[in-house]
Design an enzyme around this catalytic site. Structure first.
Site, PDB file in Angstrom:
ATOM      1  N   HIS A 100       0.690  -1.299  -0.068  1.00 53.20           N
ATOM      2  CA  HIS A 100      -0.123   0.048   0.029  1.00 53.20           C
ATOM      3  C   HIS A 100       0.819   1.354  -0.163  1.00 53.20           C
ATOM      4  CE1 HIS A 100      -4.062  -1.805   0.737  1.00 53.20           C
ATOM      5  NE2 HIS A 100      -3.318  -2.867   1.214  1.00 53.20           N
ATOM      6  N   ASP A 139       3.654   9.454  -0.565  1.00 54.42           N
ATOM      7  CA  ASP A 139       2.370   8.584  -0.329  1.00 54.42           C
ATOM      8  C   ASP A 139       2.163   7.572  -1.381  1.00 54.42           C
ATOM      9  OD1 ASP A 139       0.022   8.181   1.166  1.00 54.42           O
ATOM     10  OD2 ASP A 139      -0.373  10.208   1.385  1.00 54.42           O
TER      11      ASP A 139
END
Ligand code: GDG
Length: 466
Positions: free
Chosen positions: A158, A366
């Site tokens: 992720h 991110d």
């Protein structure tokens, strides 16, 4: 899922898909699990000294079986707070300066992955399809293979995978990368993460590229491809219709109707670039005084990993900045920053998104970032707000119609915020329509379906026994 096998999800934390607070990922995985009557395995979130007994807790969420284990204090401190969150999290977010590679962390990480593998292996059926999630569990498949498990196993990361020179700075990186070869399929968030994977395994593990994301090394084969995660657009839109959301929206409109609202919603994590964001907002007020007495930034910073000292320092820095900006620019009836160091109920988030003219999603790094997608999903198509998005969020690879910024460049970010606040309606509509079409087409259900279909299509591994 095209295969008939039962789906087994393994992740550090197990979400209960029936709970409203679960969030899109838990709901999407819950849907995939429900189809196969699946099992979800992971840490219970509890620390217990009785863990020596190796007891597992079993419960059901509809057709899905939830199986969790407690961790001992030592395992929590080394595997979770230690190696996962003080070594891998900073290093994979390009922050080697914040990484702590204590040897005790590494051995705890290996120990807990082995423990999870032992517990899980005893529950597996031969035709199960296993999907492991995130950086806490990279070596899990290797441990399962060592126990003789031959099932299909996929992995999804992720968070970002940085370029080879940064990966190579992680002690034990060769072991870590070798662990990926115990999976059949490795999913990454972006094309550039997948490129980094390809370069690293070829340069450091001598892997041969087989085409289409396939690599062979150490007598093993793995496919590594980007599978950018999305949100559950429909679920979020439903949430917006709830009483709670409507009430919050009415309150916000009453309170801020005559001001320009900006919103940021993040875990209080150094990867999210919150101090840089506050500085850019300060610069906006200083450089464009028409925003005084008007532009108001509501920043929700939900507490996370509070036992790690870097997070405590970040909290203090942010509190200092918010206080300074409010002190310098605030009026008796207006405060530029509303900083809330709390977790907001999920059902109240849509109201915030809907009332904000601009969303600031400006992480320094991110994996993807779902907040920007949630913001777009919640806008009124006739009068949409503007997304200011960091080019260092994985989402920037897809969301080209956002205003892309370099969050390290504070004056340019302030300028982009000003542009967002003043953007004409037609341009806002055009940008929003393109973004919305994209996130609708590539939602979280498409993401899990594509990953699982690809995993099911991988040739069965007969060559990868222990
Ligand atoms: C990792 C990767 C990747 C935030 N504050 C509150 C709250 N949230 C919700 C948001 C959103 C989610 O949490 C945060 O999602 P992000 O994508 O920003 O990030 P991470 O938690 O860092 O997750 C990331 C993601 O995995 C998925 O693959 O996108 O890059 O780092 O849904 O709405 N929710 C509630 N209260 C809050 O105060 N209820």
């Amino acid at each position: 899922m095209s295969s008939s096998g039962r789906l087994v999800i393994v992740s550090n934390r197990v979400g209960d898909p029936r709970k409203a607070a679960a969030g899109g990922l838990a709901v999407a995985l819950g849907d995939a699990l429900a189809k196969s009557g699946g099992l979800w395995f992971g840490w219970s979130g509890k620390v217990s000294e009785d863990r020596a007994s190796g007891e597992v807790h079993r419960s059901r969420s509809g057709p899905v079986e939830l199986v969790t284990m407690d961790l001992s204090q030592a395992d929590h401190d080394t595997y979770y707070a230690g190696y996962s969150n003080q070594a891998l999290w900073p290093a994979l977010h390009y922050r080697l300066d914040l990484a702590d590679f204590a040897a005790g962390f590494f051995s705890g990480y290996q120990r807990v992955n082995r423990l999870f593998a032992h517990k899980l292996a005893a529950m597996l059926r031969p035709d199960d399809v296993i999907w492991v999630h995130d950086y806490h569990l990279i070596p899990l498949a290797d441990e399962l293979r060592a126990l003789g498990c031959r099932q299909r196993i996929g992995f999804f990361l992720h968070i970002p995978l940085p370029p080879p020179p940064i990966l190579a700075a992680i002690p034990g990186h060769k072991w870590l990368m070798r662990s990926f070869f115990a999976y059949d399929l490795v999913g990454l968030q972006t094309r550039s993460d997948a490129d980094h994977f390809a370069r690293f395994v070829q340069e450091e593990a001598g892997a041969t590229a087989l085409g289409d994301g396939g690599f062979e090394a150490l007598g093993r084969r793995v496919i590594a491809r980007p599978f950018p995660i999305g949100i559950d657009v429909a679920e979020f839109q439903r949430l917006a219709g709830s009483n709670d959301s409507r009430q919050t929206e009415a309150m916000l409109k009453k309170q801020y109707g005559h001001r320009q609202l900006l919103v940021g919603i993040d875990r209080l994590d150094y990867s999210k670039g919150l101090p840089h964001r506050f500085r850019a907002f300060r610069e906006l007020l200083a450089n464009y005084p028409e925003n005084l007495n008007s532009a108001t930034l509501i920043q929700i910073a939900s507490p996370t990993r509070e036992s790690v000292s870097a997070y405590e320092e970040l909290r203090r820095e942010l509190e200092g900045l918010a206080g300074e900006i409010n002190g310098a620019h605030g009026e008796l009836d207006w405060m530029p920053i509303r900083y809330l160091h709390r977790t907001w109920a999920r059902r109240r988030l849509p109201a915030l998104y809907r009332c904000a003219r601009v969303a600031l999603v400006t992480p320094l790094r991110d994996g993807m970032n779902l907040v920007g997608k949630e913001y777009v999903a919640m806008q009124d198509e006739a009068d949409p707000g503007v997304l200011v998005l960091s080019r260092f969020a994985g989402a920037a690879e897809q969301m080209r119609q956002a205003l892309l910024v370099n969050p390290y460049d504070i004056p340019a970010t302030a300028q982009a915020i000003q542009r967002a606040l003043r953007m004409p309606l037609a341009e806002r509509q055009e940008r929003h329509a393109a973004l919305l079409a994209h996130i609708r087409e590539h939602d979280v259900h498409e993401w899990s379906r594509t990953f699982l279909d690809t995993l099911s299509a991988v040739e069965m591994r007969t060559h990868q026994a222990a």
